[in-house]
Design a protein around this motif. Structure first.
Motif, PDB file in Angstrom:
ATOM      1  N   GLN A  40      -0.229   9.922  -7.297  1.00  8.46           N
ATOM      2  CA  GLN A  40      -0.359   8.461  -7.236  1.00  8.46           C
ATOM      3  C   GLN A  40      -0.630   7.610  -6.098  1.00  8.46           C
ATOM      4  OE1 GLN A  40       0.035   6.710 -10.270  1.00  8.46           O
ATOM      5  NE2 GLN A  40      -0.982   4.661  -9.979  1.00  8.46           N
ATOM      6  N   ALA A  41      -1.421   6.813  -5.956  1.00  6.11           N
ATOM      7  CA  ALA A  41      -1.247   6.074  -4.693  1.00  6.11           C
ATOM      8  C   ALA A  41      -2.414   4.939  -4.791  1.00  6.11           C
ATOM      9  CB  ALA A  41      -2.346   6.952  -3.499  1.00  6.11           C
ATOM     10  N   THR A  42      -1.778   3.461  -5.138  1.00  3.97           N
ATOM     11  CA  THR A  42      -1.691   2.503  -5.176  1.00  3.97           C
ATOM     12  C   THR A  42      -2.145   1.448  -4.466  1.00  3.97           C
ATOM     13  OG1 THR A  42      -0.491   3.146  -7.012  1.00  3.97           O
ATOM     14  CG2 THR A  42      -1.485   0.741  -6.912  1.00  3.97           C
ATOM     15  N   VAL A  43      -2.787   0.245  -4.113  1.00  2.71           N
ATOM     16  CA  VAL A  43      -3.730  -0.936  -3.568  1.00  2.71           C
ATOM     17  C   VAL A  43      -2.736  -2.070  -3.599  1.00  2.71           C
ATOM     18  CG1 VAL A  43      -5.170  -2.149  -1.668  1.00  2.71           C
ATOM     19  CG2 VAL A  43      -4.917   0.393  -1.584  1.00  2.71           C
ATOM     20  N   TRP A  44      -1.643  -2.783  -3.718  1.00  2.00           N
ATOM     21  CA  TRP A  44      -1.779  -3.855  -4.867  1.00  2.00           C
ATOM     22  C   TRP A  44      -2.141  -4.773  -4.277  1.00  2.00           C
ATOM     23  CZ3 TRP A  44       0.794  -3.294  -9.256  1.00  2.00           C
ATOM     24  CH2 TRP A  44       1.155  -2.262 -10.053  1.00  2.00           C
ATOM     25  N   SER A  45      -1.815  -6.358  -4.774  1.00  2.00           N
ATOM     26  CA  SER A  45      -2.276  -7.092  -4.252  1.00  2.00           C
ATOM     27  C   SER A  45      -0.598  -8.027  -4.142  1.00  2.00           C
ATOM     28  CB  SER A  45      -3.071  -8.332  -5.404  1.00  2.00           C
ATOM     29  OG  SER A  45      -1.752  -8.375  -6.504  1.00  2.00           O
ATOM     30  N   PRO A  46      -0.264  -8.896  -3.412  1.00  2.89           N
ATOM     31  CA  PRO A  46       1.292  -9.541  -3.375  1.00  2.89           C
ATOM     32  C   PRO A  46       1.348  -9.518  -4.472  1.00  2.89           C
ATOM     33  CG  PRO A  46      -0.948 -10.785  -1.475  1.00  2.89           C
ATOM     34  CD  PRO A  46      -1.520 -10.124  -2.886  1.00  2.89           C
ATOM     35  N   ARG A  47       2.939  -9.321  -4.291  1.00  5.94           N
ATOM     36  CA  ARG A  47       3.503  -9.968  -5.477  1.00  5.94           C
ATOM     37  C   ARG A  47       3.463  -8.551  -6.646  1.00  5.94           C
ATOM     38  NH1 ARG A  47       3.010 -14.909  -4.079  1.00  5.94           N
ATOM     39  NH2 ARG A  47       1.803 -15.227  -6.229  1.00  5.94           N
ATOM     40  N   GLN A  48       2.670  -7.889  -6.091  1.00  3.93           N
ATOM     41  CA  GLN A  48       2.310  -6.953  -6.931  1.00  3.93           C
ATOM     42  C   GLN A  48       1.747  -7.091  -8.441  1.00  3.93           C
ATOM     43  OE1 GLN A  48       5.092  -3.286  -6.890  1.00  3.93           O
ATOM     44  NE2 GLN A  48       4.761  -2.870  -4.645  1.00  3.93           N
TER      45      GLN A  48
ATOM     46  N   VAL B  22       1.343  -1.327   0.040  1.00  4.56           N
ATOM     47  CA  VAL B  22       0.097  -0.267   0.096  1.00  4.56           C
ATOM     48  C   VAL B  22       1.330   1.434  -0.400  1.00  4.56           C
ATOM     49  CG1 VAL B  22      -1.905   1.190   1.302  1.00  4.56           C
ATOM     50  CG2 VAL B  22      -1.966  -1.237   1.042  1.00  4.56           C
ATOM     51  N   VAL B  23       1.529   1.855  -0.820  1.00  2.71           N
ATOM     52  CA  VAL B  23       2.206   2.884  -1.119  1.00  2.71           C
ATOM     53  C   VAL B  23       0.993   4.197  -1.882  1.00  2.71           C
ATOM     54  CG1 VAL B  23       3.804   0.769  -1.286  1.00  2.71           C
ATOM     55  CG2 VAL B  23       2.670   1.848  -3.815  1.00  2.71           C
ATOM     56  N   LEU B  24       2.029   5.859  -1.567  1.00  2.00           N
ATOM     57  CA  LEU B  24       1.775   6.368  -2.727  1.00  2.00           C
ATOM     58  C   LEU B  24       2.993   7.540  -3.553  1.00  2.00           C
ATOM     59  CD1 LEU B  24       1.685   8.941   0.159  1.00  2.00           C
ATOM     60  CD2 LEU B  24       0.129   8.476  -0.050  1.00  2.00           C
ATOM     61  N   ASP B  25       3.241   8.138  -3.652  1.00  2.00           N
ATOM     62  CA  ASP B  25       4.315   9.044  -3.993  1.00  2.00           C
ATOM     63  C   ASP B  25       4.077  10.122  -3.412  1.00  2.00           C
ATOM     64  OD1 ASP B  25       5.489  11.035  -5.251  1.00  2.00           O
ATOM     65  OD2 ASP B  25       4.812  10.834  -7.320  1.00  2.00           O
ATOM     66  N   PRO B  26       4.943  10.229  -2.375  1.00  2.00           N
ATOM     67  CA  PRO B  26       5.181  11.514  -1.394  1.00  2.00           C
ATOM     68  C   PRO B  26       4.458  12.879  -1.980  1.00  2.00           C
ATOM     69  CG  PRO B  26       7.100  10.428  -1.272  1.00  2.00           C
ATOM     70  CD  PRO B  26       6.511   9.549  -2.562  1.00  2.00           C
ATOM     71  N   VAL B  27       5.865  13.231  -2.856  1.00  2.00           N
ATOM     72  CA  VAL B  27       6.333  14.357  -3.651  1.00  2.00           C
ATOM     73  C   VAL B  27       5.237  15.067  -4.492  1.00  2.00           C
ATOM     74  CG1 VAL B  27       7.223  15.567  -5.752  1.00  2.00           C
ATOM     75  CG2 VAL B  27       8.621  13.623  -4.398  1.00  2.00           C
ATOM     76  N   GLY B  28       4.373  15.723  -3.292  1.00  2.00           N
ATOM     77  CA  GLY B  28       3.830  17.446  -4.729  1.00  2.00           C
ATOM     78  C   GLY B  28       2.137  17.131  -4.135  1.00  2.00           C
ATOM     79  N   LEU B  29       2.227  16.463  -2.435  1.00  2.00           N
ATOM     80  CA  LEU B  29       1.056  16.285  -1.816  1.00  2.00           C
ATOM     81  C   LEU B  29       0.293  17.317  -1.477  1.00  2.00           C
ATOM     82  CD1 LEU B  29       2.189  13.599   1.209  1.00  2.00           C
ATOM     83  CD2 LEU B  29       0.549  13.099  -0.920  1.00  2.00           C
ATOM     84  N   ARG B  30      -1.139  17.067  -2.079  1.00  5.33           N
ATOM     85  CA  ARG B  30      -1.817  19.079  -2.349  1.00  5.33           C
ATOM     86  C   ARG B  30      -3.196  18.155  -1.970  1.00  5.33           C
ATOM     87  NH1 ARG B  30      -1.987  19.633  -7.864  1.00  5.33           N
ATOM     88  NH2 ARG B  30      -3.943  18.755  -7.813  1.00  5.33           N
ATOM     89  N   LEU B  31      -3.342  18.703  -0.547  1.00  3.79           N
ATOM     90  CA  LEU B  31      -5.089  18.298   0.013  1.00  3.79           C
ATOM     91  C   LEU B  31      -5.689  18.830  -0.741  1.00  3.79           C
ATOM     92  CD1 LEU B  31      -6.126  16.932   1.961  1.00  3.79           C
ATOM     93  CD2 LEU B  31      -6.737  19.374   3.316  1.00  3.79           C
ATOM     94  N   PRO B  32      -7.308  17.407  -1.801  1.00  2.26           N
ATOM     95  CA  PRO B  32      -8.341  18.455  -2.607  1.00  2.26           C
ATOM     96  C   PRO B  32      -8.823  19.110  -1.766  1.00  2.26           C
ATOM     97  CG  PRO B  32      -7.974  16.366  -2.165  1.00  2.26           C
ATOM     98  CD  PRO B  32      -7.289  16.433  -1.567  1.00  2.26           C
ATOM     99  N   GLU B  33      -9.208  20.199  -2.493  1.00  6.76           N
ATOM    100  CA  GLU B  33     -10.239  21.114  -1.539  1.00  6.76           C
ATOM    101  C   GLU B  33     -11.434  21.345  -1.329  1.00  6.76           C
ATOM    102  OE1 GLU B  33      -9.499  25.283  -1.793  1.00  6.76           O
ATOM    103  OE2 GLU B  33      -7.502  24.672  -1.488  1.00  6.76           O
TER     104      GLU B  33
END
Length: 167
Positions: A102-110, A40-51
């Motif tokens: 980019q935020a993604t929830v993967w299965s095992p072994r992606q 369970v991952v996300l790209d930490p660059v450019g995080l922007r909370l939606p209005e």
């Protein structure tokens, strides 16, 4: 044995009457889907909370600031993993997923993507029938409204591996 049919469910914030519903539904998904999940991952660059998101706004903005201030090694940006066994990490992920490019929830072994947010707003679930049934049952038990188009979405069989362009 043929692969299980998969249903695509749109989950953008504006798909819901209240944007926070999207977060609540993601939180329930992460709870019930845990046995099926891998990274369970996300790209930490450019995080922007939606209005649109108003609840916990200050807390999430502080979290974004803390992540932005984390040291980066060699200037290389990597996905930031979240441990679903940790309640705080799960809470953080749910609130940050829609703030990420980019935020993604993967299965095992992606091998399979179950949930993804792209470009801070486009969000989709891809759920095999068995997982969708458990998820919808949990949503109903917790009293959450399941969007009508989710209930009527038609599951499709995945293409055979030789037609997917991979081996």
């Amino acid at each position: 044995m043929p692969e299980e049919a998969v249903t695509t469910l749109r989950a953008e914030l504006d798909h819901f009457e209240q944007p926070e519903e999207a977060l609540a539904l993601l939180e329930v998904f992460l709870e019930v889907a845990r046995p099926w999940l891998g990274a369970v991952v996300l790209d930490p660059v450019g995080l922007r909370l939606p209005e649109q998101l108003a609840i916990d706004r200050k807390v999430v903005l502080d979290l974004i600031e803390a992540i932005e201030n984390e040291p980066r090694s060699n200037g290389r940006i990597v996905e930031r993993p979240f441990d679903l066994e940790d309640d705080q990490a799960r809470w953080d992920y749910v609130r940050l997923a829609y703030s990420s490019r980019q935020a993604t929830v993967w299965s095992p072994r992606q091998r399979t993507t179950y949930f993804e947010v792209t470009h801070h707003h486009k969000a989709t679930y891809w759920l095999p029938d068995s997982l969708k049934a458990i998820y919808f049952e949990a949503l109903t038990a917790k009293g959450w409204f399941i969007p009508t188009d989710w209930l009527t979405a038609v599951p499709k069989r995945p293409k055979p591996w030789w037609k997917r362009g991979g081996s």
